[in-house]
Design a protein around this motif. Sequence first.
Motif, PDB file in Angstrom:
ATOM      1  N   THR A   1       0.840  -1.196   0.000  1.00  0.00           N
ATOM      2  CA  THR A   1       0.000   0.000   0.000  1.00  0.00           C
ATOM      3  C   THR A   1       0.878   1.249   0.000  1.00  0.00           C
ATOM      4  N   PRO A   2       0.315   2.433  -0.257  1.00  0.00           N
ATOM      5  CA  PRO A   2       1.116   3.660  -0.198  1.00  0.00           C
ATOM      6  C   PRO A   2       1.827   3.845   1.144  1.00  0.00           C
ATOM      7  N   LEU A   3       1.205   3.366   2.224  1.00  0.00           N
ATOM      8  CA  LEU A   3       1.823   3.472   3.540  1.00  0.00           C
ATOM      9  C   LEU A   3       3.219   2.868   3.558  1.00  0.00           C
ATOM     10  N   ALA A   4       3.397   1.767   2.835  1.00  0.00           N
ATOM     11  CA  ALA A   4       4.679   1.057   2.866  1.00  0.00           C
ATOM     12  C   ALA A   4       5.828   1.917   2.371  1.00  0.00           C
ATOM     13  N   ALA A   5       5.558   2.771   1.391  1.00  0.00           N
ATOM     14  CA  ALA A   5       6.617   3.624   0.848  1.00  0.00           C
ATOM     15  C   ALA A   5       6.758   4.936   1.614  1.00  0.00           C
ATOM     16  N   MET A   6       5.777   5.269   2.459  1.00  0.00           N
ATOM     17  CA  MET A   6       5.820   6.552   3.175  1.00  0.00           C
ATOM     18  C   MET A   6       6.444   6.441   4.559  1.00  0.00           C
ATOM     19  N   LEU A   7       6.401   5.251   5.163  1.00  0.00           N
ATOM     20  CA  LEU A   7       6.976   5.075   6.493  1.00  0.00           C
ATOM     21  C   LEU A   7       8.495   5.227   6.452  1.00  0.00           C
ATOM     22  N   GLU A   8       9.053   5.512   7.590  1.00  0.00           N
ATOM     23  CA  GLU A   8      10.502   5.522   7.719  1.00  0.00           C
ATOM     24  C   GLU A   8      10.881   4.645   8.903  1.00  0.00           C
ATOM     25  N   PRO A   9      11.584   3.530   8.688  1.00  0.00           N
ATOM     26  CA  PRO A   9      12.098   3.103   7.390  1.00  0.00           C
ATOM     27  C   PRO A   9      10.971   2.605   6.482  1.00  0.00           C
ATOM     28  N   THR A  10      11.207   2.713   5.177  1.00  0.00           N
ATOM     29  CA  THR A  10      10.223   2.212   4.226  1.00  0.00           C
ATOM     30  C   THR A  10      10.063   0.702   4.415  1.00  0.00           C
ATOM     31  N   LEU A  11       8.819   0.243   4.212  1.00  0.00           N
ATOM     32  CA  LEU A  11       8.492  -1.152   4.519  1.00  0.00           C
ATOM     33  C   LEU A  11       8.800  -2.110   3.378  1.00  0.00           C
ATOM     34  N   SER A  12       9.517  -3.158   3.701  1.00  0.00           N
ATOM     35  CA  SER A  12       9.513  -4.312   2.808  1.00  0.00           C
ATOM     36  C   SER A  12       8.105  -4.889   2.855  1.00  0.00           C
ATOM     37  N   THR A  13       7.620  -5.405   1.721  1.00  0.00           N
ATOM     38  CA  THR A  13       6.230  -5.851   1.685  1.00  0.00           C
ATOM     39  C   THR A  13       6.033  -6.829   0.537  1.00  0.00           C
ATOM     40  N   ILE A  14       4.780  -7.236   0.337  1.00  0.00           N
ATOM     41  CA  ILE A  14       4.421  -8.171  -0.725  1.00  0.00           C
ATOM     42  C   ILE A  14       3.430  -7.474  -1.656  1.00  0.00           C
ATOM     43  N   HIS A  15       3.712  -7.529  -2.945  1.00  0.00           N
ATOM     44  CA  HIS A  15       2.844  -6.899  -3.948  1.00  0.00           C
ATOM     45  C   HIS A  15       2.031  -7.974  -4.666  1.00  0.00           C
ATOM     46  N   VAL A  16       0.714  -7.690  -4.822  1.00  0.00           N
ATOM     47  CA  VAL A  16      -0.180  -8.578  -5.560  1.00  0.00           C
ATOM     48  C   VAL A  16      -0.899  -7.755  -6.617  1.00  0.00           C
ATOM     49  N   ASP A  17      -1.104  -8.336  -7.804  1.00  0.00           N
ATOM     50  CA  ASP A  17      -1.702  -7.609  -8.924  1.00  0.00           C
ATOM     51  C   ASP A  17      -3.219  -7.485  -8.756  1.00  0.00           C
ATOM     52  N   THR A  18      -3.653  -6.572  -7.884  1.00  0.00           N
ATOM     53  CA  THR A  18      -5.085  -6.375  -7.682  1.00  0.00           C
ATOM     54  C   THR A  18      -5.735  -5.662  -8.856  1.00  0.00           C
ATOM     55  N   VAL A  19      -4.962  -4.859  -9.606  1.00  0.00           N
ATOM     56  CA  VAL A  19      -5.511  -4.208 -10.794  1.00  0.00           C
ATOM     57  C   VAL A  19      -5.913  -5.265 -11.818  1.00  0.00           C
ATOM     58  N   GLY A  20      -5.048  -6.233 -12.044  1.00  0.00           N
ATOM     59  CA  GLY A  20      -5.371  -7.312 -12.971  1.00  0.00           C
ATOM     60  C   GLY A  20      -6.571  -8.114 -12.513  1.00  0.00           C
ATOM     61  N   LEU A  21      -6.704  -8.280 -11.191  1.00  0.00           N
ATOM     62  CA  LEU A  21      -7.845  -9.017 -10.672  1.00  0.00           C
ATOM     63  C   LEU A  21      -9.141  -8.249 -10.913  1.00  0.00           C
TER      64      LEU A  21
END
Length: 335
Positions: A274-294
Amino acid sequence: MPESTTTRRVTAADIARSLGISRATVGFVLNDTPGQTISAATRSRVLAEAERLGYRPHTAARALASGRTHIVLLVLPDWPLDFNLRRNIEEASLALDEAGYALITYTPHQTGQARPLWETLQPDLVMSMTPWSPGQVDSIRASGITRIIPDPDHPTAEEWTEEGPVLQVRHLHDLGHRAVAFAGSADPRVADLVRLRRHAADEAAAALGLEPMPTEDLELTDDSAGPVLAAWRDKGVTAVAAYNDDVAGALVGAALRMGIAVPIDLSIIGHDDTPLAAMLEPTLSTIHVDTVGLGRFFADLALSAVEGRPAPTVAPELRATLVRRRSTAPPNERD
């Protein structure tokens, strides 16, 4: 006396009178009725006059005449409307709009006091993101709706699998962590999803030879993450796989308040990107899933049912991918 501001709806009969042609001819043009021999010039005149007079089609009358409302009703589970679910719905809505359909969402609640929306809207299709609850299909069919997804008469044997937690645990293991915990959400609406991800994480840990993971479900409305982190640290935990980015963010905040450095003292990985993952400090490692394709896949399923289009033969590539950022590192090392 002040003049009334109420204006009468412009009808096909008004257009016919203005042009001096038959009401039937105007109706054929406005409804794009097939099999009619109407000249291109007449068609252009009708459409131009309709625009000049401000004609708008009467949606209810058109639906009655055609038997179609061009509405797709998407029944949602009673989940929090998080970022990925919103993105999924938005993409499906856009794809259906491009085909001339409106997507309307509806969330039945356990109280069941409100009249089901399928009775009010008479949609062309009712579809659900999850299996139907007892009684729902009977209620939908009693409303005269025959197009239903998933098809209750031909249930699929496919099971939902969660790859994200497997990638979370493997990532932490590859970094050298051997004492890993799992943090879920205490929101009862997502209890089944939390259980599914926790089970996948447990199986991944066992396959890698790790000890059984300590686990707790966190409230996001208080500081319950703090005591949980303190207990885990006493057990030697050096890394946490979180149910989603919100839970991971709560853990990062608790660690900061407790003086635990992330990722020096504790690695934390989220899920959903989510956008939160890139805004936190430190930035979050996370898992991406193609919800747009879904979302597009849901739209294609709907259009195949209401328009007789070929059904999508393959679901979108939903394989989860690791997004490594600054919240994970080898134990006691900087990223």
